[in-house]
Design a protein around this motif. Structure first.
Motif, PDB file in Angstrom:
ATOM      1  N   VAL A   1       0.818  -1.216   0.000  1.00  0.00           N
ATOM      2  CA  VAL A   1       0.000   0.000   0.000  1.00  0.00           C
ATOM      3  C   VAL A   1       0.853   1.268   0.000  1.00  0.00           C
ATOM      4  CG1 VAL A   1      -1.976  -1.099   1.121  1.00  0.00           C
ATOM      5  CG2 VAL A   1      -0.172  -0.094   2.537  1.00  0.00           C
ATOM      6  N   ASN A   2       2.129   1.119  -0.270  1.00  0.00           N
ATOM      7  CA  ASN A   2       3.035   2.271  -0.302  1.00  0.00           C
ATOM      8  C   ASN A   2       2.961   2.927  -1.679  1.00  0.00           C
ATOM      9  OD1 ASN A   2       5.111   4.115  -0.284  1.00  0.00           O
ATOM     10  ND2 ASN A   2       6.675   2.678   0.430  1.00  0.00           N
ATOM     11  N   PRO A   3       2.415   4.163  -1.792  1.00  0.00           N
ATOM     12  CA  PRO A   3       2.283   4.786  -3.119  1.00  0.00           C
ATOM     13  C   PRO A   3       3.610   5.009  -3.817  1.00  0.00           C
ATOM     14  CG  PRO A   3       1.819   6.378  -1.363  1.00  0.00           C
ATOM     15  CD  PRO A   3       1.905   5.033  -0.713  1.00  0.00           C
ATOM     16  N   ALA A   4       4.712   5.134  -3.055  1.00  0.00           N
ATOM     17  CA  ALA A   4       6.028   5.335  -3.675  1.00  0.00           C
ATOM     18  C   ALA A   4       6.448   4.130  -4.502  1.00  0.00           C
ATOM     19  CB  ALA A   4       7.077   5.628  -2.596  1.00  0.00           C
ATOM     20  N   LEU A   5       5.907   2.963  -4.172  1.00  0.00           N
ATOM     21  CA  LEU A   5       6.278   1.746  -4.894  1.00  0.00           C
ATOM     22  C   LEU A   5       5.435   1.540  -6.150  1.00  0.00           C
ATOM     23  CD1 LEU A   5       6.898  -0.612  -1.871  1.00  0.00           C
ATOM     24  CD2 LEU A   5       8.587   0.127  -3.554  1.00  0.00           C
ATOM     25  N   TYR A   6       4.589   2.497  -6.476  1.00  0.00           N
ATOM     26  CA  TYR A   6       3.823   2.439  -7.720  1.00  0.00           C
ATOM     27  C   TYR A   6       4.321   3.503  -8.699  1.00  0.00           C
ATOM     28  CZ  TYR A   6       0.727  -0.874  -5.487  1.00  0.00           C
ATOM     29  OH  TYR A   6       0.230  -2.011  -4.866  1.00  0.00           O
ATOM     30  N   GLY A   7       5.539   3.993  -8.466  1.00  0.00           N
ATOM     31  CA  GLY A   7       6.160   4.990  -9.322  1.00  0.00           C
ATOM     32  C   GLY A   7       7.061   4.364 -10.374  1.00  0.00           C
ATOM     33  N   PRO A   8       8.061   5.115 -10.868  1.00  0.00           N
ATOM     34  CA  PRO A   8       8.900   4.639 -11.981  1.00  0.00           C
ATOM     35  C   PRO A   8       9.756   3.427 -11.661  1.00  0.00           C
ATOM     36  CG  PRO A   8       9.693   6.740 -11.120  1.00  0.00           C
ATOM     37  CD  PRO A   8       8.360   6.520 -10.511  1.00  0.00           C
ATOM     38  N   GLU A   9       9.999   3.138 -10.366  1.00  0.00           N
ATOM     39  CA  GLU A   9      10.786   1.950 -10.033  1.00  0.00           C
ATOM     40  C   GLU A   9       9.987   0.655 -10.192  1.00  0.00           C
ATOM     41  OE1 GLU A   9      13.256   1.645  -6.701  1.00  0.00           O
ATOM     42  OE2 GLU A   9      13.799   3.759  -6.619  1.00  0.00           O
ATOM     43  N   ASN A  10       8.692   0.767 -10.274  1.00  0.00           N
ATOM     44  CA  ASN A  10       7.846  -0.422 -10.350  1.00  0.00           C
ATOM     45  C   ASN A  10       7.918  -0.993 -11.760  1.00  0.00           C
ATOM     46  OD1 ASN A  10       5.519  -2.151 -10.688  1.00  0.00           O
ATOM     47  ND2 ASN A  10       4.717  -1.297  -8.789  1.00  0.00           N
ATOM     48  N   TRP A  11       8.739  -2.022 -11.931  1.00  0.00           N
ATOM     49  CA  TRP A  11       8.937  -2.583 -13.265  1.00  0.00           C
ATOM     50  C   TRP A  11       7.742  -3.399 -13.741  1.00  0.00           C
ATOM     51  CZ3 TRP A  11       8.844  -7.532 -11.525  1.00  0.00           C
ATOM     52  CH2 TRP A  11       9.555  -7.866 -10.349  1.00  0.00           C
TER      53      TRP A  11
END
Length: 296
Positions: free
Chosen positions: A66-76
């Protein structure tokens, strides 16, 4: 596997019509493909309000899922997506990762033991809005086989159809909500949680014909004045994030300010509508009503 996959297909087709339909379909998809988790997630281009459904709870002490930062550009996973209804698997993930040696998302995936899987963007809009379906597979599940990807593709095809049905149902319910206003001169628009137009009164349709402070970007309703638009987006976020009982439900402001009419064209009322059972955010959740201001 064929029977289990067929049951998952049927479950997705029925999902818009059943109270727990989407969760039931996700559980059947995970079971049919031997995957730890099936996920349905999405977000809007205008507002950063995302939804994410998982077929089962995963031990997640760090809150990665549920961490929104992990749905950014690093999320391959998300960022290796092709066009709508395309299929990506570990080969696409590896290609994306090889060009972007970031570790934040990799560390989260390792903590969760979900290194493998496949996905499909069911809906992908130009403004960044999306709905996506994916399989998240553990080390024990192993990488996707050709049969796994083929089974997932079959189910994703039906899931795409169901999301379109959900959208159509949301629009129909919105139109029904406005039925009593169709013969009036009321300027009312219904929006989903992302600020996208669901329905509007006949009188409101004329608002987009002239330069009077309101415009459409795709299906997003925007105010032409940048400052007013930023204020409106912030109000949408505030109203949607508030407590259903004690939180704010109405935002009032002026809109349509120009050099000629610095006081604006309209008095705008943004209202949060009662909560509903909508899962993927396509039903009307906000209403905009405009009242003309008298010329100074």
């Amino acid at each position: 596997m064929d029977r289990a996959v067929h049951e998952a297909e049927l479950a997705f087709l029925n999902a818009p019509f059943e109270a727990d339909g989407w969760m039931h379909a996700l559980r059947l998809l995970a079971a049919a493909t031997g995957s730890s988790i099936a996920q349905l997630c999405g977000g809007g281009g205008g507002l950063t309000l995302d939804f994410s459904l998982f077929s089962e709870d995963r031990h997640d002490p760090h809150g990665h899922l549920v961490n929104p930062a992990l749905y950014g550009p690093e999320n391959w996973r998300i960022n290796s997506s092709g066009g709508a209804r395309s299929i990506q698997d570990e080969r696409h993930y590896a290609a994306y990762r090889s060009k972007r040696p970031w570790s934040f998302y990799d560390d989260a995936v390792s903590d969760l033991d979900l290194p493998f899987g496949c996905q499909s963007p069911l809906i992908l809009e130009q403004n960044g809005g999306f709905v996506g379906l994916s399989l998240l597979r553990s080390s024990r599940n192993g990488p996707c086989s050709a049969d796994t990807v083929a089974a997932f593709a079959r189910v994703a095809h039906q899931a795409h159809r169901s999301t379109r049905v959900e959208i159509a149902l949301g629009q129909e319910r919105g139109e029904n909500m406005l039925a009593s206003l169709t013969t009036s001169s009321e300027f009312t628009l219904l929006l989903d949680r992302y600020g996208r137009l669901v329905a509007m009164t006949a009188a409101a349709e004329a608002l987009f014909d002239g330069d009077i402070g309101l415009r459409l970007e795709g299906l997003e309703v925007r105010l032409s004045n940048p400052g007013e638009d930023r204020s409106l987006r912030a109000a949408m976020t505030r109203l949607l994030a508030g407590d259903a009982i004690d939180g704010p439900v109405v935002h009032e402001c002026r809109a349509g300010a120009t050099d000629v009419r610095p006081q604006g064209h309209w008095r705008l009322f943004l209202t949060r509508l009662p909560a509903n059972r909508d899962v993927i955010g396509v039903e009307a959740q906000l209403a905009i009503t405009l009242r003309p201001l008298l010329s100074a």
